[in-house]
Scaffold this motif. Structure first.
Motif, mmCIF file in Angstrom:
data_model
loop_
_atom_site.group_PDB
_atom_site.id
_atom_site.type_symbol
_atom_site.label_atom_id
_atom_site.label_comp_id
_atom_site.label_asym_id
_atom_site.label_seq_id
_atom_site.Cartn_x
_atom_site.Cartn_y
_atom_site.Cartn_z
ATOM 1 N N ARG A 272 0.858 -1.175 0.000
ATOM 2 C CA ARG A 272 0.000 0.000 0.000
ATOM 3 C C ARG A 272 0.893 1.222 0.000
ATOM 4 O O ARG A 272 1.777 1.350 0.828
ATOM 5 N N SER B 168 1.660 5.286 0.200
ATOM 6 C CA SER B 168 1.223 6.551 0.792
ATOM 7 C C SER B 168 2.177 7.648 0.330
ATOM 8 O O SER B 168 3.376 7.422 0.216
ATOM 9 N N GLN C 43 -4.144 3.120 6.148
ATOM 10 C CA GLN C 43 -3.693 1.930 5.421
ATOM 11 C C GLN C 43 -3.857 0.661 6.244
ATOM 12 O O GLN C 43 -3.762 -0.446 5.714
#
Length: 192
Positions: A21, A23, A65
């Motif tokens: 994930r 960011s 997340q």
């Protein structure tokens, strides 16, 4: 444009990411939001020269997340070319605040969790100006040189000569997991 009709992007997470994930943190909202859409990433606006803002952004992103940061790549940079004697002291201070402290604040926000978990990677992007003096970059070069400085110290800070800080939080059984301890990388190249 619906995701299925968009042309493939070399930057969009694909099968090789295995659940990663992404960011992003930046101070410019418009470009940040465009990048977040393109990369299918979570994003927060923050000035990296503000320690509280960076820490808050990282904390919020980790919560959003649903997992802590495993890999941090910092690329904070601001440059104002000029001759050494012509630049005011404030320009030198601003370069250090953004380029060096902006990197340091992010590193210090995620490193304790990495040590606790016994894994993680820290990458700090510097510049060729941090390796050799480049005419006209008398404030930028030293700030980028400073970014390279801490690359070895996280392994020693807080630990002893025989037991560096990265291993200080690990139990004796963790010797079997040496390859999973946090690592530090410094990257230098021409910043864009």
């Amino acid at each position: 444009m619906p995701p299925s009709s968009r042309p493939p992007s070399p930057y969009r997470p694909g099968p090789g990411w295995r659940g990663a994930r992404l960011s992003l943190i930046a101070r410019g909202r418009a470009r940040l939001e465009a990048a977040a859409r393109e990369l299918a990433a979570a994003a927060r606006v923050a000035d990296v020269a503000d320690r509280a803002a960076v820490t808050r952004a990282i904390t919020e992103l980790e919560e959003e997340q649903g997992r802590p940061c495993d890999v941090l790549i910092t690329s904070a940079g601001l440059a104002r070319p000029g001759h050494f004697l012509d630049l005011p002291d404030e320009v030198f201070r601003q370069m250090m605040e953004v380029d060096y402290f902006g990197t340091l604040y992010a590193l210090r926000a995620v490193a304790p969790g990495m040590v606790e978990r016994g894994r993680g990677s820290l990458v700090a992007v510097s510049s060729a100006a941090g390796l050799v003096g480049i005419f006209g970059y008398s404030a930028y070069g030293p700030a980028k040189f400073a970014v390279r400085g801490p690359r070895n110290s996280p392994r020693r800070t807080g630990g002893s000569r025989r037991r560096p800080a990265w291993s200080a939080a690990r139990s004796s059984r963790s010797r079997r997991r040496r390859s999973r301890r946090p690592s530090w990388r410094a990257s230098s190249g021409v910043a864009s």
